[in-house]
Enzyme design. Structure first.
Site, mmCIF file in Angstrom:
data_model
loop_
_atom_site.group_PDB
_atom_site.id
_atom_site.type_symbol
_atom_site.label_atom_id
_atom_site.label_comp_id
_atom_site.label_asym_id
_atom_site.label_seq_id
_atom_site.Cartn_x
_atom_site.Cartn_y
_atom_site.Cartn_z
ATOM 1 N N GLU A 132 15.596 2.943 17.881
ATOM 2 C CA GLU A 132 15.702 4.638 18.009
ATOM 3 C C GLU A 132 14.562 3.907 19.602
ATOM 4 O O GLU A 132 13.801 3.244 19.247
ATOM 5 C CB GLU A 132 14.180 4.660 17.559
ATOM 6 C CG GLU A 132 13.016 3.380 16.680
ATOM 7 C CD GLU A 132 12.000 3.729 15.856
ATOM 8 O OE1 GLU A 132 11.313 3.738 15.704
ATOM 9 O OE2 GLU A 132 12.848 4.028 14.364
ATOM 10 N N ARG A 178 8.300 -10.009 -4.668
ATOM 11 C CA ARG A 178 9.025 -11.277 -4.758
ATOM 12 C C ARG A 178 7.947 -11.471 -6.396
ATOM 13 O O ARG A 178 8.511 -11.988 -7.187
ATOM 14 C CB ARG A 178 7.826 -11.987 -3.965
ATOM 15 C CG ARG A 178 8.151 -11.641 -2.091
ATOM 16 C CD ARG A 178 7.539 -13.029 -1.887
ATOM 17 N NE ARG A 178 6.582 -12.464 -1.109
ATOM 18 C CZ ARG A 178 6.480 -12.128 -0.213
ATOM 19 N NH1 ARG A 178 7.086 -11.391 1.319
ATOM 20 N NH2 ARG A 178 4.738 -11.219 0.597
ATOM 21 N N ASP A 199 13.553 7.249 8.488
ATOM 22 C CA ASP A 199 12.878 7.766 9.540
ATOM 23 C C ASP A 199 12.456 6.803 10.396
ATOM 24 O O ASP A 199 11.971 6.894 11.507
ATOM 25 C CB ASP A 199 11.042 7.684 8.817
ATOM 26 C CG ASP A 199 10.081 8.625 9.698
ATOM 27 O OD1 ASP A 199 8.980 7.483 9.938
ATOM 28 O OD2 ASP A 199 10.745 8.957 10.767
ATOM 29 N N HIS A 207 10.884 8.842 13.632
ATOM 30 C CA HIS A 207 9.625 8.144 12.766
ATOM 31 C C HIS A 207 8.265 8.282 13.519
ATOM 32 O O HIS A 207 7.529 7.526 14.478
ATOM 33 C CB HIS A 207 9.933 6.428 14.181
ATOM 34 C CG HIS A 207 9.189 4.900 14.283
ATOM 35 N ND1 HIS A 207 9.312 4.368 14.277
ATOM 36 C CD2 HIS A 207 7.916 5.649 13.307
ATOM 37 C CE1 HIS A 207 8.540 2.918 14.142
ATOM 38 N NE2 HIS A 207 7.668 3.676 12.763
ATOM 39 N N ARG A 259 1.186 -1.233 -0.355
ATOM 40 C CA ARG A 259 -0.037 -0.148 -0.044
ATOM 41 C C ARG A 259 0.924 1.119 -0.389
ATOM 42 O O ARG A 259 0.590 2.052 -1.185
ATOM 43 C CB ARG A 259 -1.065 0.317 1.300
ATOM 44 C CG ARG A 259 -1.975 -0.773 1.358
ATOM 45 C CD ARG A 259 -2.310 -1.332 2.238
ATOM 46 N NE ARG A 259 -3.443 -1.852 2.955
ATOM 47 C CZ ARG A 259 -2.982 -2.770 3.557
ATOM 48 N NH1 ARG A 259 -1.107 -4.005 3.806
ATOM 49 N NH2 ARG A 259 -3.446 -4.624 3.736
ATOM 50 N N ILE A 260 1.564 1.408 0.845
ATOM 51 C CA ILE A 260 2.388 2.383 1.100
ATOM 52 C C ILE A 260 3.389 3.212 -0.070
ATOM 53 O O ILE A 260 3.814 3.483 -1.139
ATOM 54 C CB ILE A 260 3.838 2.694 2.026
ATOM 55 C CG1 ILE A 260 2.376 3.074 3.858
ATOM 56 C CG2 ILE A 260 3.851 4.033 2.363
ATOM 57 C CD1 ILE A 260 3.018 1.933 4.977
ATOM 58 N N ILE A 302 11.175 4.470 5.560
ATOM 59 C CA ILE A 302 10.187 4.754 6.072
ATOM 60 C C ILE A 302 9.653 3.381 6.414
ATOM 61 O O ILE A 302 8.731 3.627 6.680
ATOM 62 C CB ILE A 302 9.171 5.340 5.273
ATOM 63 C CG1 ILE A 302 8.624 4.595 4.128
ATOM 64 C CG2 ILE A 302 9.663 6.672 4.860
ATOM 65 C CD1 ILE A 302 7.240 4.907 3.548
ATOM 66 N N ARG A 320 11.108 0.110 8.076
ATOM 67 C CA ARG A 320 11.999 -0.956 9.231
ATOM 68 C C ARG A 320 13.134 -0.443 9.682
ATOM 69 O O ARG A 320 13.824 -1.092 8.300
ATOM 70 C CB ARG A 320 11.393 -1.700 9.682
ATOM 71 C CG ARG A 320 9.760 -2.046 10.202
ATOM 72 C CD ARG A 320 10.069 -1.635 11.087
ATOM 73 N NE ARG A 320 7.958 -2.210 12.136
ATOM 74 C CZ ARG A 320 7.787 -0.675 12.025
ATOM 75 N NH1 ARG A 320 7.518 -0.031 11.412
ATOM 76 N NH2 ARG A 320 5.801 -1.056 12.773
HETATM 77 C C1 8YV Z 1 3.980 4.232 14.179
HETATM 78 C C2 8YV Z 1 4.239 1.891 12.832
HETATM 79 O O1 8YV Z 1 4.457 5.182 14.400
HETATM 80 O O2 8YV Z 1 2.633 1.753 12.072
HETATM 81 C C3 8YV Z 1 3.814 1.510 12.092
HETATM 82 O O3 8YV Z 1 4.197 0.444 12.024
HETATM 83 O O4 8YV Z 1 5.579 2.584 12.899
HETATM 84 C C4 8YV Z 1 3.787 3.682 12.845
HETATM 85 O O5 8YV Z 1 2.831 4.240 12.171
HETATM 86 C C5 8YV Z 1 3.315 3.016 15.405
HETATM 87 O O6 8YV Z 1 3.258 2.130 15.277
HETATM 88 C C6 8YV Z 1 3.255 4.253 16.083
HETATM 89 O O7 8YV Z 1 3.738 3.173 17.883
#
Ligand code: 8YV
Length: 316
Positions: free
Chosen positions: A263, A176, A258, A281, A155-156, A232, A234
């Protein structure tokens, strides 16, 4: 009627905590000084866990809750939840997809433009008086009409790629399997090849054991000394040591991050670099999105306790 007991792993906005406290007997794990004895005391009564994407739920926490049936994650990423432990116990896990897609994609684009055009340093140049003292800000590199690689077209990733079209970017992606909805975007099966054919590489894929350090020294080498990296997703998707070496040695032009290992504590090597843009983040960090994330977290819990189908379960 006794309220169902839930375990809250981390702080949530007041607009979520108030309705949670009204509906459930909430046990605040993050407030406990001695977490082991706290879990031993409250664990037996816990029926659900409310957690955040950055906190998840470990095997130990899950094991301490024999009556646990559902884990509701505030976030799209559930990599910090021990899925194997959930599978073994038939515990359902839900997340908050879709509601945060646009804000995460917007920040990815913002980080790319800020890094490419030196927006943060330029702002300091104007604010500090350097502009008056030293003249125009040093020329930067054009951002648009270049080659963009999108690693992960979920999605992102899809939302990032759609936005990049507006900048006249030549778009390639790695997943994949090829995605029909990718249309004319070039499918490249391998992350290293993708990097070799990109001026900027966006890392947007969900973190799994298979994606650990998918961006390693070879991928960074392929991206090259003029390349930019935007993450953005992990931190564990990137070999951070290799990234720091490449940035320090000028083998990569820049990176915008991010998400970072350990972190919110950062490797101090990052803070000494001028070719890295650091963000705390906050890709989903807007009122609109966080309210929607909280609502979905609570709607999944409400569905569970009402015996209705969960809205966004990630495991079957
Ligand atoms: C949030 C995120 O900041 O959606 C996620 O996976 O990492 C972020 O949207 C996080 O989940 C809140 O701590």
């Amino acid at each position: 009627m006794t309220k169902p007991q839930i375990l809250q792993m981390g702080a949530l906005p007041e607009w979520d905590e108030t309705p949670l406290n009204d509906t459930y007997e909430v046990h605040r794990y993050f407030d406990a000084t001695d977490k082991a004895s706290f879990l031993a005391q409250v664990g037996p009564g816990i029926q659900a866990i409310a957690t955040r994407g950055d906190l998840g739920a470990s095997d130990d926490v899950i094991a301490a809750c024999p009556a646990l049936k559902v884990i509701s994650v505030y976030g799209v990423g559930y990599d910090a939840v021990d899925l194997a432990a959930c599978e073994a116990r038939g515990i359902a896990v839900t997340n908050t997809p879709d509601v945060l897609t646009d804000d995460c994609a917007d920040l990815a684009l913002g980080m790319w433009l800020a890094l490419s055009r030196g927006i943060v340093a330029a702002e300091a140049w104007a604010r500090s008086g350097d502009w008056a003292r030293k003249g125009g800000f040093p020329l930067q590199h054009r951002a648009c009409a270049k080659r963009a690689g999108v690693l992960g077209l979920g999605r992102i990733g899809m939302a990032v790629a759609q936005r990049l079209e507006g900048f006249g970017m030549q778009i390639s992606y790695t997943t994949r399997t090829p995605r029909a909805e990718a249309g004319s975007w070039q499918y490249i099966p391998d992350a290293k090849q993708l990097a070799a054919q990109s001026d900027v590489l966006f890392v947007t894929l969900a973190a799994t054991p298979q994606t650990h350090h998918i961006v390693d020294a070879d991928v960074l080498q392929a991206l090259g000394a003029e390349g930019l990296l935007i993450n953005i997703s992990r931190a564990q998707n990137i070999d951070e040591r290799a990234l720091l070496d490449a940035l320090e040695q000028g083998r990569l032009r820049g990176a915008a991050l991010d998400v970072l290992e350990g972190e919110p504590a950062l490797d101090p090597r990052f803070t000494r670099l001028s070719n890295v843009l650091l963000q705390p983040h906050h890709a989903s960090g807007t009122f609109e999105t966080r309210r929607a994330m909280g609502q979905l977290l609570r709607d999944n819990l409400a569905a569970h306790f009402a015996g209705r189908p969960l809205l966004t379960q990630v495991n079957t």
